[in-house]
Design a protein around this motif. Structure first.
Motif, PDB file in Angstrom:
ATOM      1  N   LEU A 214       0.856  -1.187   0.000  1.00 18.56           N
ATOM      2  CA  LEU A 214       0.000   0.000   0.000  1.00 18.56           C
ATOM      3  C   LEU A 214       0.888   1.230   0.000  1.00 18.56           C
ATOM      4  CD1 LEU A 214      -2.537  -1.066   2.778  1.00 18.56           C
ATOM      5  CD2 LEU A 214      -2.752  -1.348   0.301  1.00 18.56           C
ATOM      6  N   CYS A 215       0.785   2.029  -1.045  1.00 21.49           N
ATOM      7  CA  CYS A 215       1.603   3.231  -1.184  1.00 21.49           C
ATOM      8  C   CYS A 215       0.687   4.444  -1.162  1.00 21.49           C
ATOM      9  CB  CYS A 215       2.394   3.187  -2.485  1.00 21.49           C
ATOM     10  SG  CYS A 215       3.499   1.775  -2.603  1.00 21.49           S
ATOM     11  N   LEU A 216       0.737   5.208  -0.097  1.00 13.91           N
ATOM     12  CA  LEU A 216      -0.104   6.378   0.062  1.00 13.91           C
ATOM     13  C   LEU A 216       0.761   7.620  -0.081  1.00 13.91           C
ATOM     14  CD1 LEU A 216      -1.079   4.005   2.156  1.00 13.91           C
ATOM     15  CD2 LEU A 216      -2.797   5.706   2.680  1.00 13.91           C
ATOM     16  N   ARG A 217       0.487   8.415  -1.106  1.00 13.15           N
ATOM     17  CA  ARG A 217       1.227   9.651  -1.336  1.00 13.15           C
ATOM     18  C   ARG A 217       2.731   9.403  -1.256  1.00 13.15           C
ATOM     19  NH1 ARG A 217       0.283  12.828   2.950  1.00 13.15           N
ATOM     20  NH2 ARG A 217       1.373  14.499   1.918  1.00 13.15           N
TER      21      ARG A 217
ATOM     22  N   VAL B 156       0.378  -4.104  -5.973  1.00 12.81           N
ATOM     23  CA  VAL B 156       0.737  -2.758  -5.513  1.00 12.81           C
ATOM     24  C   VAL B 156      -0.499  -1.866  -5.639  1.00 12.81           C
ATOM     25  CG1 VAL B 156       2.258  -0.771  -5.871  1.00 12.81           C
ATOM     26  CG2 VAL B 156       3.109  -3.098  -6.329  1.00 12.81           C
ATOM     27  N   PHE B 157      -0.904  -1.280  -4.519  1.00 16.87           N
ATOM     28  CA  PHE B 157      -2.062  -0.387  -4.498  1.00 16.87           C
ATOM     29  C   PHE B 157      -1.582   1.025  -4.192  1.00 16.87           C
ATOM     30  CE2 PHE B 157      -3.438  -4.612  -3.276  1.00 16.87           C
ATOM     31  CZ  PHE B 157      -4.465  -4.837  -4.172  1.00 16.87           C
ATOM     32  N   VAL B 158      -1.887   1.951  -5.100  1.00 21.40           N
ATOM     33  CA  VAL B 158      -1.394   3.327  -4.989  1.00 21.40           C
ATOM     34  C   VAL B 158      -2.562   4.257  -4.675  1.00 21.40           C
ATOM     35  CG1 VAL B 158      -0.230   5.214  -6.194  1.00 21.40           C
ATOM     36  CG2 VAL B 158       0.419   2.837  -6.663  1.00 21.40           C
ATOM     37  N   PHE B 159      -2.356   5.091  -3.674  1.00 26.77           N
ATOM     38  CA  PHE B 159      -3.319   6.124  -3.310  1.00 26.77           C
ATOM     39  C   PHE B 159      -2.578   7.445  -3.368  1.00 26.77           C
ATOM     40  CE2 PHE B 159      -4.478   2.167  -1.347  1.00 26.77           C
ATOM     41  CZ  PHE B 159      -5.828   2.064  -1.601  1.00 26.77           C
ATOM     42  N   ALA B 160      -2.945   8.274  -4.348  1.00 22.35           N
ATOM     43  CA  ALA B 160      -2.228   9.534  -4.567  1.00 22.35           C
ATOM     44  C   ALA B 160      -3.214  10.692  -4.559  1.00 22.35           C
ATOM     45  CB  ALA B 160      -1.483   9.493  -5.899  1.00 22.35           C
TER      46      ALA B 160
ATOM     47  N   VAL C  53       3.970  17.477  -1.553  1.00 17.97           N
ATOM     48  CA  VAL C  53       5.226  16.853  -1.129  1.00 17.97           C
ATOM     49  C   VAL C  53       5.806  16.011  -2.255  1.00 17.97           C
ATOM     50  CG1 VAL C  53       6.303  15.290   0.533  1.00 17.97           C
ATOM     51  CG2 VAL C  53       4.518  16.874   1.289  1.00 17.97           C
ATOM     52  N   TYR C  54       5.007  15.086  -2.774  1.00 18.35           N
ATOM     53  CA  TYR C  54       5.424  14.246  -3.895  1.00 18.35           C
ATOM     54  C   TYR C  54       4.591  14.657  -5.099  1.00 18.35           C
ATOM     55  CZ  TYR C  54       8.028  10.972  -0.923  1.00 18.35           C
ATOM     56  OH  TYR C  54       8.918  10.388  -0.075  1.00 18.35           O
ATOM     57  N   ASN C  55       5.204  15.228  -6.080  1.00 17.72           N
ATOM     58  CA  ASN C  55       4.520  15.683  -7.281  1.00 17.72           C
ATOM     59  C   ASN C  55       3.781  14.509  -7.934  1.00 17.72           C
ATOM     60  OD1 ASN C  55       4.158  16.146 -10.166  1.00 17.72           O
ATOM     61  ND2 ASN C  55       5.312  18.032  -9.835  1.00 17.72           N
ATOM     62  N   PRO C  56       2.466  14.665  -8.187  1.00 20.61           N
ATOM     63  CA  PRO C  56       1.692  13.569  -8.793  1.00 20.61           C
ATOM     64  C   PRO C  56       2.262  13.072 -10.121  1.00 20.61           C
ATOM     65  CG  PRO C  56       0.221  15.250  -7.939  1.00 20.61           C
ATOM     66  CD  PRO C  56       1.618  15.799  -7.833  1.00 20.61           C
ATOM     67  N   VAL C  57       2.845  13.943 -10.929  1.00 21.28           N
ATOM     68  CA  VAL C  57       3.443  13.526 -12.201  1.00 21.28           C
ATOM     69  C   VAL C  57       4.625  12.592 -11.942  1.00 21.28           C
ATOM     70  CG1 VAL C  57       4.657  14.331 -14.266  1.00 21.28           C
ATOM     71  CG2 VAL C  57       2.671  15.604 -13.410  1.00 21.28           C
ATOM     72  N   LEU C  58       5.446  12.917 -10.958  1.00 23.97           N
ATOM     73  CA  LEU C  58       6.585  12.054 -10.624  1.00 23.97           C
ATOM     74  C   LEU C  58       6.113  10.732 -10.025  1.00 23.97           C
ATOM     75  CD1 LEU C  58       9.091  14.660  -9.133  1.00 23.97           C
ATOM     76  CD2 LEU C  58       9.083  13.637 -11.419  1.00 23.97           C
ATOM     77  N   GLN C  59       5.051  10.794  -9.203  1.00 22.58           N
ATOM     78  CA  GLN C  59       4.503   9.558  -8.645  1.00 22.58           C
ATOM     79  C   GLN C  59       4.063   8.626  -9.774  1.00 22.58           C
ATOM     80  OE1 GLN C  59       1.748   9.868  -5.230  1.00 22.58           O
ATOM     81  NE2 GLN C  59       2.190  12.063  -5.289  1.00 22.58           N
ATOM     82  N   ARG C  60       3.288   9.165 -10.702  1.00 19.09           N
ATOM     83  CA  ARG C  60       2.770   8.353 -11.802  1.00 19.09           C
ATOM     84  C   ARG C  60       3.913   7.771 -12.640  1.00 19.09           C
ATOM     85  NH1 ARG C  60      -1.771   6.825 -13.627  1.00 19.09           N
ATOM     86  NH2 ARG C  60      -3.025   8.256 -12.423  1.00 19.09           N
ATOM     87  N   ARG C  61       4.927   8.575 -12.921  1.00 17.97           N
ATOM     88  CA  ARG C  61       6.069   8.100 -13.714  1.00 17.97           C
ATOM     89  C   ARG C  61       6.737   6.902 -13.043  1.00 17.97           C
ATOM     90  NH1 ARG C  61      10.435  12.361 -14.418  1.00 17.97           N
ATOM     91  NH2 ARG C  61       8.652  13.507 -15.190  1.00 17.97           N
ATOM     92  N   GLY C  62       6.936   6.962 -11.731  1.00 20.58           N
ATOM     93  CA  GLY C  62       7.562   5.861 -11.015  1.00 20.58           C
ATOM     94  C   GLY C  62       6.732   4.593 -11.036  1.00 20.58           C
TER      95      GLY C  62
ATOM     96  N   VAL D 271       0.047  -2.925 -10.722  1.00 22.19           N
ATOM     97  CA  VAL D 271      -0.155  -1.678  -9.989  1.00 22.19           C
ATOM     98  C   VAL D 271      -1.576  -1.198 -10.217  1.00 22.19           C
ATOM     99  CG1 VAL D 271       0.605   0.732  -9.726  1.00 22.19           C
ATOM    100  CG2 VAL D 271       2.272  -1.064 -10.275  1.00 22.19           C
ATOM    101  N   GLU D 272      -2.281  -0.921  -9.126  1.00 17.95           N
ATOM    102  CA  GLU D 272      -3.641  -0.393  -9.212  1.00 17.95           C
ATOM    103  C   GLU D 272      -3.678   0.985  -8.575  1.00 17.95           C
ATOM    104  OE1 GLU D 272      -6.950  -2.846  -8.229  1.00 17.95           O
ATOM    105  OE2 GLU D 272      -5.775  -4.660  -8.570  1.00 17.95           O
ATOM    106  N   TRP D 273      -4.307   1.945  -9.287  1.00 17.13           N
ATOM    107  CA  TRP D 273      -4.448   3.313  -8.776  1.00 17.13           C
ATOM    108  C   TRP D 273      -5.811   3.471  -8.165  1.00 17.13           C
ATOM    109  CZ3 TRP D 273      -1.041   7.443  -8.863  1.00 17.13           C
ATOM    110  CH2 TRP D 273       0.188   7.192  -9.468  1.00 17.13           C
TER     111      TRP D 273
END
Length: 143
Positions: A85-88, A111-115, A121-130, A141-143
């Protein structure tokens, strides 16, 4: 019934950071990242032992920096976990490489992503790229 126990990846990071500050400045950032990852590995193995040794019953996760530590530990772990679980949080590709070209047991960990769309703090564009790098390497990976 087995209760849910929390592995605190952010606390692991804070403990390692305090330790680092009290050590000599010779330790590299890479060594620090490895020590954090290894601390999460040890916690995971300890929790799995309480669950009959099955790491698929262990879920790692965290918010912000804790999620980033959990992410880096999970993608390089030698066993399949119940989930991540990856939150922000985000993948810092200068810290660990996404396993490419070879399938590992880690690839089976969902992998479950919550953005947050307006994360400061963490730019959403950079999060998505990773996370797209993880998907390209075969992770689910599920958003």
């Amino acid at each position: 019934m087995v209760g849910l126990r929390q592995l605190d990846c952010e606390q692991t990071f804070l403990t390692e950071t305090r330790t680092r500050l009290s050590q000599t400045r010779d330790e590299s950032e890479e060594q620090l990242a490895r020590s954090r990852r290894d601390a999460v590995y040890n916690d995971t193995l300890r929790e799995a032992a309480l669950l009959g040794g099955d790491t698929r019953r262990v879920i790692l996760g965290g918010s912000s920096q804790g999620g980033t530590v959990a992410l880096h530990a999970a993608i390089s772990y030698s066993r399949t976990l119940g989930g991540l679980l990856c939150l922000r949080s985000c993948l810092v590709d200068t810290v660990s490489e996404v396993p490419k070209g070879r399938r590992t047991r880690a690839h089976k960990t969902p992998v479950f992503v919550f953005a947050a769309g307006n994360d400061t703090v963490y730019n959403p564009v950079l999060q998505r790229r990773g996370y797209e790098k993880l998907q390209a390497a075969g992770f689910n990976v599920e958003w």
